[in-house]
Every structure is written in C-alpha cells, then in structure tokens.
Design a protein around this motif. Sequence first.
Motif, mmCIF file in Angstrom:
data_model
loop_
_atom_site.group_PDB
_atom_site.id
_atom_site.type_symbol
_atom_site.label_atom_id
_atom_site.label_comp_id
_atom_site.label_asym_id
_atom_site.label_seq_id
_atom_site.Cartn_x
_atom_site.Cartn_y
_atom_site.Cartn_z
ATOM 1 N N ARG A 73 -9.138 -3.545 -11.775
ATOM 2 C CA ARG A 73 -8.621 -3.391 -13.459
ATOM 3 C C ARG A 73 -7.998 -1.853 -12.790
ATOM 4 O O ARG A 73 -8.173 -1.467 -11.877
ATOM 5 N N PRO A 74 -6.525 -1.706 -12.933
ATOM 6 C CA PRO A 74 -5.527 -0.864 -13.490
ATOM 7 C C PRO A 74 -6.758 0.750 -12.916
ATOM 8 O O PRO A 74 -7.714 0.757 -14.010
ATOM 9 N N ASP A 431 -1.461 -2.618 -6.210
ATOM 10 C CA ASP A 431 -1.966 -3.605 -4.738
ATOM 11 C C ASP A 431 -4.151 -3.819 -4.756
ATOM 12 O O ASP A 431 -4.193 -3.703 -5.522
ATOM 13 N N MET A 432 -3.690 -4.799 -4.067
ATOM 14 C CA MET A 432 -5.810 -4.861 -4.680
ATOM 15 C C MET A 432 -6.629 -4.030 -3.644
ATOM 16 O O MET A 432 -7.996 -4.574 -4.128
ATOM 17 N N TYR A 433 -6.502 -3.462 -2.910
ATOM 18 C CA TYR A 433 -7.388 -2.479 -2.260
ATOM 19 C C TYR A 433 -6.923 -0.445 -2.306
ATOM 20 O O TYR A 433 -5.694 -0.416 -2.792
ATOM 21 N N SER A 438 -2.779 3.753 -1.009
ATOM 22 C CA SER A 438 -3.041 3.497 -1.871
ATOM 23 C C SER A 438 -4.140 4.915 -2.720
ATOM 24 O O SER A 438 -4.083 4.769 -3.725
ATOM 25 N N ARG A 439 -4.986 5.038 -1.955
ATOM 26 C CA ARG A 439 -6.501 6.382 -1.858
ATOM 27 C C ARG A 439 -5.468 7.286 -2.055
ATOM 28 O O ARG A 439 -5.972 8.100 -3.324
ATOM 29 N N HIS A 440 -4.127 7.643 -1.956
ATOM 30 C CA HIS A 440 -3.500 8.414 -2.657
ATOM 31 C C HIS A 440 -2.398 8.825 -3.958
ATOM 32 O O HIS A 440 -2.032 9.287 -4.504
ATOM 33 N N ALA A 441 -2.907 7.233 -4.625
ATOM 34 C CA ALA A 441 -1.974 7.010 -5.345
ATOM 35 C C ALA A 441 -2.712 7.763 -6.597
ATOM 36 O O ALA A 441 -3.680 8.182 -6.984
ATOM 37 N N ASP A 442 -1.669 7.535 -7.583
ATOM 38 C CA ASP A 442 -2.425 8.280 -8.783
ATOM 39 C C ASP A 442 -2.838 7.562 -9.724
ATOM 40 O O ASP A 442 -3.988 6.912 -10.985
ATOM 41 N N PRO A 446 -3.943 -2.985 -10.097
ATOM 42 C CA PRO A 446 -3.936 -4.620 -9.269
ATOM 43 C C PRO A 446 -2.710 -5.512 -8.886
ATOM 44 O O PRO A 446 -2.271 -6.564 -10.665
ATOM 45 N N THR A 447 -3.306 -6.866 -7.533
ATOM 46 C CA THR A 447 -2.428 -7.838 -8.002
ATOM 47 C C THR A 447 -3.403 -8.977 -7.958
ATOM 48 O O THR A 447 -4.719 -8.466 -8.489
#
Length: 763
Positions: A73-74, A431-433, A438-442, A446-447
């Motif tokens: 999920r998002p 992304d799906m991981y 993506s660990r830096h993302a806010d 998910p795809t």
Amino acid sequence: MSSTELESPDTDASVHYRTCPLCEATCGLEITLKGQDVQRIRGDRDDVFSKGFICPKGSTIKDLDADPNRVQRPLIKEGGVFREATWDEAFALIDERLGDIRQRHGNNAVGIYVGNPNAHSLSGAFYLPDVLRSFRTKNLFSASTVDQMPKQVSGGLMFGTALSIPVPDVDHTDYLLMLGANPYESNGSLFTAPDLPGRLVALRARGGRLVVVDPRRSKTAQHADEHLAILPGSDSYWLFALLHVLFAEELVDLGHMEDWVEGLDTVRRLSLEFSPETVAVRCGIDADTTRRIARELASAPTAVVYGRIGTCTQEFGTLSSWLVDVLNTVTGNLDRRGGAMFTTPLAGGPTTRGTSGSGRGVRFGRWTSRDGSPEVYGEYPVATLPSEIETPGEGQIRAMIVIGGNPVSSNPDSTRVARAFESLDFHVSVDMYVNETSRHADVILPTNRILTKSHYDMSLYRLATRNVANWSPAVLALNESIDERQEWETLLRLAALGDGLGTDVDVVALDDAKARKLCELAWGPQGDAATDVAHTKKKSVEDWYQAVSVRRGPDRLLDISLRTGPYGAPSEVLPDGLSLDVLEANPHGIDLGPLQPRLPEVLRTPSGRIELAPELLVDDVERLRSRLVDVSADSTSLLLVGRRHVRSNNSWMHNVRVLVKGKNRCTLHVHPDDADRVSVRDGEHAVLESSVGSIVVRVEVTDAVMRGVVSLPHGWGQHDEGVVLDVARSVESANTNAVIPARVDVPSGNAILTGVRVTLRRS
Ligand SMILES: Nc1nc2c(c(=O)[nH]1)N[C@H]1C(S)=C(S)[C@@H](COP(=O)(O)OP(=O)(O)OC[C@H]3O[C@@H](n4cnc5c(=O)[nH]c(N)nc54)[C@H](O)[C@@H]3O)O[C@H]1N2
Ligand SMILES: Nc1nc2c(c(=O)[nH]1)N[C@H]1C(S)=C(S)[C@@H](COP(=O)(O)OP(=O)(O)OC[C@H]3O[C@@H](n4cnc5c(=O)[nH]c(N)nc54)[C@H](O)[C@@H]3O)O[C@H]1N2
Ligand code: SF4
Ligand SMILES: [Mo]
C-alpha cells in the motif's frame, strides 16, 4: 477471444501466455494458474519470436510478485518511519508538498527521474510522457544517461530520430563484430532477439564468424571465434583504425547507399591520423590484428558491427557509437540483409511517423542546466543530478519524483547521490521496494504486480531483429484487499496533480480525454488514421474513438498505435489490417518476418541523407585526439569495468532467493599478475579506492580480465540502513558506483562508468 486455454479437466487450471518484461529479449512465457495461484512458468514453445527460450529470471516472476518485501500500500514517512496510508491520503500529501514547493520556488524546483523498467512497461510508454510534461520542469533525468544515450545521439544525428538505431540482422549475417556487449548474460540490448546466444551459435554453425571485443573474456567471448581484449574506453581509437585501413586499402564500398551518404570524405580525413600502429598501445590490440579484422569486415559477404553498453558508458561513448554505424555504412552493410538494419515497428515509432525520407532531424542544447549541461532529447545528464539538488540558488531541485528507478544505486558517485536525496525537502518514489533510493522518500506509491499488468514492449519491439508484435492481457486480477492499483492510473493521477487539477480527479474521464485526443491527432491532417480509416470505413473521429473504446487504459492507446502504424491498413499478410483484436487472437505473437531494407524512407534527417559526419561528432574528435596518450595512466592504478550475470537485473532482482543462491557473484575480478603485484589473494577482502570513495570487495583472481583491468558488477550493495530487501541484504556485496566519479561523455552527457581509474589494496 482470450489467450486463456483450458489445459486439464481440472476447471481451476488455466494456461496463459505472456511476454516477459524483465529484459529486452521479450521472451514468451507460458503461465499455468490454478485460480489466482501461479503453478508454473516456462518458455512458450509456440512464441513466434522466442520459441520456448527463457533465462532463469523469466520463471521467477512469481517470486517477484509474491516477494514479502513488496510495498503493498502507499507508504508515508512520519518521524523517520514509514506507515501505510490510503491512496487518497498519499496523493493529498504529494499535492500539498509539491504544490507548496512549486509555488515558492518555481516549477524547476521539482526534478523527475525515470528508471529502466519504464522502458518495458506499457503504462510507462503511454502515461509517463504526461507526468514529465505536466510538472513543467526542465529538471528531467533518466537512466538513459547511464546507458544508451550515446547511441541515441549518434543515431539521431546520422539518421534523424532518437530511435534511428540499426539492429544487427543476426539471423542472416556472415560476420558479427561485437564490442562491449555480452548477450550470453544480458540477452541483448538495443538488439531485441530472444535466445541471442542460440542465434549466435546458429551464425557460427552456418559458417559465419563472431568476433568479440571486450576487456574481459566474457561468456560471449568464450563462445566466439575470436576474442580481442581491448583496453577499456579505447574503442573509438580502434574503430577509427579500422576505418583507416578500409580507406587506405580502398576497401570502402557504399554499395546501394552511394546516393544517400553525406560526409564520407570528412570521415576519411579524420581516420588518417588513427593508423593501427598509432592506436595499438592505447587499445592493447596489435596493428596486424586490426588490419586483418578490417579486411575480414570488408570481404565478408555480409557483416555487421554492433556495440553496446561497454561502448556507450565510456569516455568517448558517442564517438564509439557513431563509428560503429560509420563502419556499417562504409562496408556497404547498412540497411541490407545480413547487415545493420532498421526495424519496422508494428505499433509505429519515430522512424515510421511523419513524412518519409526526411524530417526535422535532432537538435541538442536547446536549453542548458544551471551548470551548463546541454539538454539531450529534453533531459539533463543524471551524473549532474546531485549537484542540481545540492547547489543553492534559483532553479535548485528541492523535490524529486522517482518513477521505477533506483538512482542511488545505479548512478555514479552513489554516496553523493544518497546524500543529495537525503537533503531533499520532499521525495516521492513509485516503486515496489523500499530500496537504496526509496528509503529516502517521504511517500512511496507502489506499483502493481507484473502479472496484473497487460504488456506490449513498445520500446524494444522498435529495435527488434524481426518485425514482430505480441500483446499479453493481464494474467491476474488486482488484489482488492490491499487496494492494488494499475500503475497507469497512478501515473495519470500524478500527471493531473502536475497539471494543477488536484487529487479529486476522475481517472476514467482523464483517460477517455487522452484517448480521444490521440484519435483526433491521428484523424487530423498530420495524422496517420488514414490507414485504418480506409478499412474500417468509420465516418468520423467519433466513430473511430468509439471503435477503439471497447478497451481502456494503455491497451486502448496501443490499439490506436497499431491501427495507425505501418501495418494498420489491410495487406496481403494482414487482410484486416493490424489492431489489438488481431494480436489478441494471436497469443503467441505475430511475426511479419525478417527486417526489410528501409532506405531512404527510414531517414528523418533534414537533408534526407545519411549524415556520416555530423558536426557535433566531428568536433568531439579533438577530445579523442587529446587523449591518445593517456596521461592519467600509471603503473599502480587499475581500470575498473562492470559485468552482468544472467541471474541479475540491474539493482532490483537480488531479492529473489533462487537467483542469488549459490556462488557469490559480486566479486572483483582481478588478473593473477595484478593480484600478485598488490598482494591480494583469491577469496580475500580488499579495498577498492578511487578519487570519490572506497569499498570493501571480495577478490576473485581470474585471467578472464585483462592485465590492468578489474571488474565488478553494478546494482549490488543493499546494506544501507532502512533498505527493506531481506534476501539482497543477506548477500555480501558492494556498490561499484560508490567508486565511480560523476564524469560524462561530452556530446551525450552519458555517464562514464567504464575504464574508471582505481587502486586496490589489501584490507
Ligand atoms: N556502474 C554501473 N552502473 C550502471 C550500469 C553499469 O553497467 N555499471 N548500468 C546502467 C544501466 S544500463 C541502467 S539501465 C541503469 C538502471 O538504473 P535504474 O533504472 O535507476 O535502476 P534499476 O536497478 O533498473 O531500478 C529499477 C527500479 O524500479 C523498480 N521497479 C521494477 N519494476 C517496476 C515497475 O513495473 N514499476 C515501477 N514503478 N517500478 C518498478 C525497482 O524496484 C527498482 O527500484 O543502471 C545503470 N548503472
Ligand atoms: N542478466 C541481466 N541482463 C540484463 C541486465 C542485467 O542487469 N542483468 N541489464 C539490462 C540492461 S539495462 C542493459 S542496458 C543491457 C546491457 O547489455 P550488454 O551491453 O550486453 O551488457 P553487459 O552484459 O554488461 O556487457 C558489456 C560488456 O562490455 C564490456 N566492456 C566494459 N568496458 C568496455 C570497453 O571500454 N570497451 C569494450 N569493448 N567493452 C567493454 C564488459 O566487460 C562487458 O562484458 O543488459 C540488459 N540485460
Ligand atoms: S531473457 Fe529476458 S525476457 Fe527472456 S526470460 Fe530472461 S529476463 Fe525474461
Ligand atoms: Mo540499461
């Protein structure tokens, strides 16, 4: 009509056919389901193109889709940790934060990076352009500038479009000279040909010759007639030397292209100073061998030169890419059977659209980035992304949208890329991981799983060695319990947000509007609808729109492309013309045969000719000249190159256990003499160091690499805090990009990832 056939009396079991989207080979898969459960994936023996071939990755799609580390999920980051959120919540946050940043700092404050899987995605093909346009930012980046941009630049300048890239007619050639590619592991690139290893075996079996030029004795080199070890980054010198011999010995023969070539004399003049003797030391190839290869190329009944990633991601990537096609041209092998040919893509593309035979051509540097990097096909070099994020002032990137990409892993000077991403005000990844980037993302959107997507390889069928097409409907239904959504809907929503429409949008209506617009364009005076109109006898654009609107999303858009493409009109082979219905009725694909000569119709240069000596490239020869003596060379350093393994896929498939089990593949290949010199032993740890960083690597001593060269694969090193990739993390590995400085090939802005100076010492 459906691609589903019942195979057994067990009514639950069904067999589906699906093209593998994982690499460029487009293999057909046969997928057996029991209900929604994948029982088995194997090669589709009836696939018109791959005929049953698959590699070990193809059958792991089930594992990828079922990976427990998948983001379902998002995710929204709060207090440094991710929590699950609804789609509406996630989009509302993105809208608020990006809206605020754009308002305060302007549109260029938002940067967008799109990664490699988009090239294999039908959603990406049709909806990504909307996202890129909607944010009205010039800060666009993609994996193209750590990959094939040099080939797109040279092809564009020579033939007229970003996708004017000739492909080896491997099934008919007598001689294949391959540089910087290893299809036995990669399965081919800018050269879609499933079971390329098998095709190379067939080439040799029919008496043809395969010569591989590579600093490593790669698996492909092992299966070749001859392997020439070349010093990394020196291909342009060697290709020029081949030309030198061809001109000197009067072996140049344009054949049927005589009337279409511009600039032959300039090329001859430029090649004069690069004799085989002059370049021998720089390339590590003796002059006699170079002369012999030039003569072999000229005398083979048909021959083709092909260069790929090793020739692109280097200091002279564009020159090498260019010289490959110059050689194909001057040996008379361009656009003829057994040579380098242009695909006629069934769904159309830049080389089939517009006026045939000439066009606007390509132009670069229409605008420049803050640090002066020219745009190339609308993008800036990814190697400059960190500085665009970190350098304060007008136009500084403060927020990033990353779609299907992992720049922190895949871009040079990765430690700095990570630092830059950490400093952003806002970052959303699709992304799906939760990985290095993506660990830096806010926010992470998910795809959906691969098997819930329909598929047609828009990009790679444009570069295929036969004129083929294959469409696969989705095999599995979306999982409603986790509110799984189609990626194209996510992209459409992002685009709406970029356009300032907010988050409360009707995706269906937006998609209808997009399809209608495409129909209108095709119907208009400049459009291609005429072909389809002729046989459907639709009276108006509305009728036509209704006819294709039995489908939605990318499938409808694909249908429009097929109907207006080069095979849309009724023909002998396709009496009804091509449409998605036709592809649906042919679940193993449609094969319209080997490539056909397309000159001069394929050209889109303003002159309507093949530009053999484009000014931008001729000018860059001065840079080549100035580096003939490599002044940075010294006896203590080594040249770093990469390599791929068939069980890998860039940075994101090391989390599939069956692919990473067994022998560790992230080892540094070191030649025995070099190992002795720096006193490192097989199996030991060592420190690999460059001007930008150092990493600890496991050494594998092997004479498969040239003396003075070391090789480490990319896409590894998933050990940063916060990365949620349990399997990948359990493997000992390091990210080679941490020691690769951010430097670029000048005309294309492509990153230089090979031939990087490093030192090695015991740890
Ligand atoms: N040193 C060195 N560096 C290299 C290379 C090299 O040879 N040497 N090769 C370069 C090349 S050729 C390339 S193409 C780049 C690749 O560079 P990138 O495209 O930046 O990286 P990938 O590893 O392909 O990462 C793809 C990301 O997309 C996600 N993903 C997978 N499928 C989907 C999907 O369907 N939708 C979405 N939204 N996301 C998805 C994955 O989880 C992953 O995070 O790396 C480059 N980097
Ligand atoms: N299994 C697997 N398949 C893949 C991928 C993957 O990660 N894993 N990635 C996919 C992607 S995104 C791409 S772009 C393609 C790439 O496909 P290929 O271009 O076939 O890539 P590689 O297999 O890395 O082979 C490149 C070769 O170039 C050599 N090389 C390095 N430097 C030089 C040089 O300066 N000159 C010459 N002549 N050779 C040099 C390397 O030693 C290596 O053997 O593969 C695709 N397929
Ligand atoms: S070669 Fe590429 S397309 Fe074929 S099965 Fe393997 S990953 Fe899929
Ligand atoms: Mo790539």
